[in-house]
Design an enzyme around this catalytic site. Structure first.
Site, mmCIF file in Angstrom:
data_model
loop_
_atom_site.group_PDB
_atom_site.id
_atom_site.type_symbol
_atom_site.label_atom_id
_atom_site.label_comp_id
_atom_site.label_asym_id
_atom_site.label_seq_id
_atom_site.Cartn_x
_atom_site.Cartn_y
_atom_site.Cartn_z
ATOM 1 N N ASN A 218 2.157 -5.534 8.732
ATOM 2 C CA ASN A 218 2.370 -4.989 7.391
ATOM 3 C C ASN A 218 2.917 -3.567 7.452
ATOM 4 O O ASN A 218 3.827 -3.190 6.705
ATOM 5 C CB ASN A 218 1.044 -5.012 6.632
ATOM 6 C CG ASN A 218 1.232 -4.928 5.132
ATOM 7 O OD1 ASN A 218 2.076 -5.599 4.569
ATOM 8 N ND2 ASN A 218 0.438 -4.081 4.494
ATOM 9 N N ASP B 255 21.788 15.630 -32.206
ATOM 10 C CA ASP B 255 22.449 16.483 -33.187
ATOM 11 C C ASP B 255 23.948 16.388 -32.931
ATOM 12 O O ASP B 255 24.386 15.831 -31.925
ATOM 13 C CB ASP B 255 21.961 17.925 -33.006
ATOM 14 C CG ASP B 255 22.355 18.808 -34.182
ATOM 15 O OD1 ASP B 255 22.949 18.290 -35.137
ATOM 16 O OD2 ASP B 255 22.071 20.019 -34.128
ATOM 17 N N ASP C 117 13.760 21.056 -33.628
ATOM 18 C CA ASP C 117 13.788 19.815 -32.843
ATOM 19 C C ASP C 117 12.497 19.570 -32.068
ATOM 20 O O ASP C 117 12.299 18.480 -31.535
ATOM 21 C CB ASP C 117 14.960 19.845 -31.853
ATOM 22 C CG ASP C 117 16.303 19.834 -32.543
ATOM 23 O OD1 ASP C 117 16.499 18.969 -33.413
ATOM 24 O OD2 ASP C 117 17.154 20.696 -32.236
ATOM 25 N N ASN D 267 3.280 -14.945 3.285
ATOM 26 C CA ASN D 267 2.571 -14.872 4.576
ATOM 27 C C ASN D 267 1.076 -15.043 4.418
ATOM 28 O O ASN D 267 0.416 -15.688 5.249
ATOM 29 C CB ASN D 267 2.875 -13.530 5.253
ATOM 30 C CG ASN D 267 4.290 -13.469 5.796
ATOM 31 O OD1 ASN D 267 4.907 -14.506 6.051
ATOM 32 N ND2 ASN D 267 4.814 -12.266 5.983
ATOM 33 N N ASP E 4 6.801 -2.261 6.298
ATOM 34 C CA ASP E 4 6.906 -1.327 5.177
ATOM 35 C C ASP E 4 7.826 -0.149 5.476
ATOM 36 O O ASP E 4 8.358 0.467 4.548
ATOM 37 C CB ASP E 4 5.518 -0.780 4.808
ATOM 38 C CG ASP E 4 4.928 -1.495 3.600
ATOM 39 O OD1 ASP E 4 5.713 -2.032 2.801
ATOM 40 O OD2 ASP E 4 3.696 -1.521 3.461
ATOM 41 N N GLU F 279 0.802 -1.226 0.000
ATOM 42 C CA GLU F 279 0.000 0.000 0.000
ATOM 43 C C GLU F 279 0.833 1.272 0.000
ATOM 44 O O GLU F 279 0.330 2.350 -0.284
ATOM 45 C CB GLU F 279 -0.975 0.022 1.192
ATOM 46 C CG GLU F 279 -0.321 0.197 2.561
ATOM 47 C CD GLU F 279 0.117 -1.132 3.155
ATOM 48 O OE1 GLU F 279 0.480 -1.157 4.315
ATOM 49 O OE2 GLU F 279 0.098 -2.138 2.428
ATOM 50 N N ASP G 82 17.990 21.250 -29.316
ATOM 51 C CA ASP G 82 17.852 22.552 -28.659
ATOM 52 C C ASP G 82 17.258 23.626 -29.552
ATOM 53 O O ASP G 82 17.152 24.776 -29.150
ATOM 54 C CB ASP G 82 19.215 23.024 -28.146
ATOM 55 C CG ASP G 82 20.214 23.269 -29.275
ATOM 56 O OD1 ASP G 82 19.882 22.935 -30.439
ATOM 57 O OD2 ASP G 82 21.302 23.783 -29.000
#
Length: 846
Positions: A691, A333, A602, A666, A695, A291, A598
């Site tokens: 959990n 280029d 382009d 698990n 985390d 999550e 640039d």
């Protein structure tokens, strides 16, 4: 839009009003606004935007609660309250608050970091304030401002033209027109469609050539572009990385539905309480889900953006970091990337190749009076004048025909000192200048320009190009005086001579290209320069040129170009549309393409590449079309950026792979346990807490070290591989969970309280340990993790061991102190699990 100051008010069809009425309606003049009035209007506009939009912090916090899993948990807490399970409800809500606040804090920090980096790339525009030109952020433009526009600029608002000279605008983003359209001062019909409003320019369009001044009528959401955005919503195309996340979410959802349905059905068949079974099933679903993935992705991208910024790479769009890591073709280029970009005028010659002061004088007139696109060639001519002690010309400028990418030339008209006539001076690409000429020579000594002479001139250009010298041509014409000139006057000219420019290779560019090849990235040169110079540069940097030129590209159909784009590595004399076609063809062949440019020409290719790359000093339209901006025009900086992008991608996949495999194991263990245990293996609150705690260290994976071999190839999303990874390592985890069950039941004869506490502790420890095993493809002891990951994991390790002894806190979640033999056995199982996982990993990788 800010309120107009004038009494008349802004007409609804403002493009149909004359300039006097528009100035009155906006409370402005040809001198623009005063600084004080502009500040007042900007403050008023900001106040209105604040009322209209939600606060950023509040919106980000609310987003944490939009997850279906979070809403399910809140619903579970409500159900607990209804049935009188107050403690259960409080624990669930506390865990929900903890995880969402943690995610919010990380995402907010990441968003702030990215915003600070992007402020360095904020677009600026030139406006008249109190009659003088001032540079302000594009967001500070208000109704009544007079904006000064030139080639390469993006239009910052909707408005009408006050002045315009050879002014061409690309407005494909609004009207779909393929080619630039000319805009003029005047009025348009009230019912004219967007494409027919020739006196108006619009937000989201770009200037291709010429100069103009625009009176701003409408800004922000009131513009034509803003209204379209409101209707369709502001959504960028889905990137490869985002598509991978979505497919991964679909995989998890399918697995979750199966497990939850089986577990809930089994519990109900076994006659366990409905509410407990429901809460357990919901917790099981949440336990399977990573999550914190949105926060992990945000933190990983922000960390990647900060790391890249330290190396001189600024990220305009966060998703580009992941995309940069997947690049396997770089189109670039040559000028300024492969070469130094420091143009130097080597010589100005007559048609025979002899040095000519007259040709240099013509070139200096053209370069000095040119007002369109700033370019290094004109700068080199002016610098050469200073070096030679030649004063800048003081002639009166009459007119200018700006450069464009179809003509590839620029013309300036000046008066002649001792005559009433005007001198027309054109310089540009050899082929296009030569096509305007019918004579050759200088002054009275001009001769007709025949086929043999044309061939001799072309041979001179080819020989110089093969030496790496860039060649421009200069032509002149004398005409009777008049006020205005146009492209039709670029005919019957006299070919005057050549300008020879040297642009040496960038130091170390060969080694940089080798390093890119070692990363699995093919380099292709796409340039508007002639084929001879392009071929010379390609050979000089170590590329064996397989070349195609613009004329052949023009004749090639799409399917032919798919093949040519794959096989060729040098594309010379390419125009803007051809550059875009090359990018699309490479993508059609399955490549992830980065395009570096640039210039105005382009912009189309930058927009359609998987990653558009520009430089800080690029023209506005190129920089705003790019995803990534380099502070230095250096391919080695880009190479490091690609490595950083791959590290960012690798760390994101680490979290997904590790968390899902551990959680999957698990959850399968709990699902199996419910079938033969007389009690639930863990309560819903214990699953959620487990959990949440596991985390926390995983957030540190955003800044984890990545093994060098992990960035040697472009990564790709592989959902099948993630699924197999999840199942294989999840089943290893399940085997040790079942071993734990057997030890607790058969050896220690554990009751529900001891069983749940022991497995809570062992499960949390295994999830902490497995991070260090699965974070690398190397042996566990041969890969050094980041210090913050080690410290966070040690902290949670201590929490896992101490939590069951924390009295009221432990009792609230149903935990109790464990006997020392049980704890020692659990730690032994965790160590065996780590070794077994390491062995499976090495066998799987082998």
């Amino acid at each position: 839009m800010t309120e107009p100051k004038g009494a008349a008010g802004l007409p609804e069809a403002w493009w149909s009003a004359d300039l006097d009425r528009m100035f009155a309606a906006t409370g402005s003049s040809a001198r623009g606004l005063s600084e004080a009035e502009a500040i007042r209007r900007l403050a008023l506009a900001a106040k209105r935007r604040g009322r209209r939009r939600g606060h950023g912090v509040a919106a980000l916090l609310w987003r944490q609660y939009e997850s279906p899993l979070v809403l399910i948990l809140v619903l579970a807490a409500v159900v607990s309250v209804i049935v009188g399970e107050w403690t259960e409800a409080a624990i669930i809500l506390a865990i929900v608050a903890g995880s969402t606040l943690l995610g919010f804090a990380q995402e907010y920090k990441a968003a702030r970091a990215v915003a600070q980096l992007q402020e360095r790339l904020a677009l600026t525009v030139a406006v008249l304030r109190d009659g003088a030109v001032a540079t302000v952020p594009a967001e500070a433009v208000v109704a009544g401002d007079v904006v000064v526009l030139s080639a390469g600029n993006l239009v910052p608002a909707d408005g009408v033209l006050c002045e315009a000279r050879d002014f061409l605008v690309s407005q494909a983003a609004l009207t779909g027109e393929s080619f630039p359209v000319e805009k003029r001062v005047g009025v348009s019909a009230p019912d004219a469609p967007l494409a027919g409003r020739d006196n108006a320019v619009f937000l989201g369009t770009s200037v291709r050539s010429g100069t103009a001044r625009m009176l701003v009528a409408v800004t922000g959401a009131g513009t034509a572009y803003g209204k379209i955005e409101e209707r369709i919503g502001e959504s960028d195309p889905e990137t490869d990385f985002e598509r991978g996340i979505r497919r991964f979410g679909s995989l998890l959802m399918r697995v979750m539905m199966v497990i939850v349905t089986v577990v809930l059905s089994a519990n109900l068949v076994l006659g366990r309480p409905v509410i407990d079974s429901l809460l357990f099933s919901v917790a099981l679903a949440v336990g399977l889900t990573p999550e914190l993935l949105p926060a992990i992705v945000s933190v990983t991208m922000a960390e990647g953006a900060r790391r890249m910024a330290r190396g001189g790479v600024l990220v305009r769009r966060s998703s580009a970091i992941e995309n940069l890591g997947t690049v396997d073709i770089l189109c670039t280029d040559k000028t300024g990337t492969l070469t130094s970009g420091q143009m130097a005028l080597q010589a100005a010659t007559d048609p025979s190749g002899a040095e000519s002061a007259e040709v240099f004088g013509h070139a200096l007139v053209n370069a000095h009076f040119e007002t369109g696109i700033e370019n290094p060639l004109d700068m080199a001519i002016v610098a050469a004048a200073a070096a030679r002690g030649v004063p800048l010309p003081e002639r009166g400028k009459i007119d200018e025909i700006p450069y464009d990418f179809q003509r590839k030339r620029l013309t300036v008209v000046v008066d002649l000192p001792e005559s009433d006539d005007h001198l027309v001076v054109t310089k540009g690409a050899f082929d296009t200048v030569l096509s305007c000429c019918d004579r050759i020579g200088a002054g009275a000594g001009t001769l007709p320009l025949g086929g043999d002479e044309r061939a001799r001139l072309a041979d001179f250009v080819a020989r110089k190009g093969a030496e790496g010298i860039r060649v421009l041509a200069v032509a002149t014409r004398v005409l009777p005086p008049r006020a205005r000139y146009d492209v039709a006057d670029e005919t019957a000219m006299t070919f005057a001579g050549f300008l020879l420019f040297a642009d040496p290779l960038k130091e170390g560019i060969g080694e940089t290209l080798d390093a890119l090849r070692k990363l699995g990235i093919g380099v292709k040169i796409i340039t508007g320069d002639n084929r001879h110079v392009a071929e010379h540069v390609a050979r000089a940097v170590g590329l064996e040129p397989r070349m195609i030129a613009g004329a052949d590209l023009q004749r090639a159909g799409d399917e032919a170009l798919w093949h040519l784009a794959k096989e060729c590595n040098v594309f010379a004399e390419a125009d803007p549309q051809q550059k875009e076609r090359i990018v699309r063809a490479l993508q059609k062949r399955g490549h992830s393409v980065a395009y570096m440019g640039d210039g105005i020409n382009d912009a189309p290719a930058l927009q359609h590449a998987d990653v558009g790359i520009s430089v800080q000093e690029a023209v506005d339209v190129a920089r705003e079309s790019a995803d990534i901006v380099l502070l230095q025009r250096d391919l080695d900086v880009l190479r490091q950026g690609i490595v950083d992008g791959r590290q960012t991608f690798a760390n994101t996949l680490k979290y997904i792979s590790i968390t899902t495999s551990a959680n999957f194991g698990n959850m399968i263990s709990m699902a199996v346990g419910t079938l033969f245990l007389p009690f639930l293996p863990l309560t819903a609150a214990q699953i959620l807490l487990n959990n949440f705690l596991s985390d926390i260290p995983s957030l540190s994976l955003a800044g984890d070290r990545v093994d060098p071999e992990a960035v040697e190839h472009a990564p790709r999303w592989d959902i099948a591989a993630i699924r197999n990874y999840m199942v294989i390592f999840g089943m290893v985890s399940t085997l040790f969970d079942l071993l734990t069950f057997a030890v607790l039941l058969r050896v220690f004869h554990a009751d529900a309280g001891m069983f749940q506490t022991a497995w809570f502790t062992i499960s949390l420890l295994t999830e902490l340990v497995v991070v260090f095993v699965l974070r690398t493809r190397r042996a566990l002891w041969n890969s050094r993790p980041a210090r913050v990951l080690v410290l966070a994991s040690l902290a949670m390790f201590a929490v896992a061991l101490v939590l069951p002894s924390l009295g009221p806190v432990a009792r609230a979640v149903g935990l109790s102190p464990l006997p020392l033999p049980v704890l020692a056995s659990g730690i032994g199982i965790v160590l065996c699990y780590a070794l077994a996982t390491e062995a499976v990993k090495r066998r799987l990788l082998r």
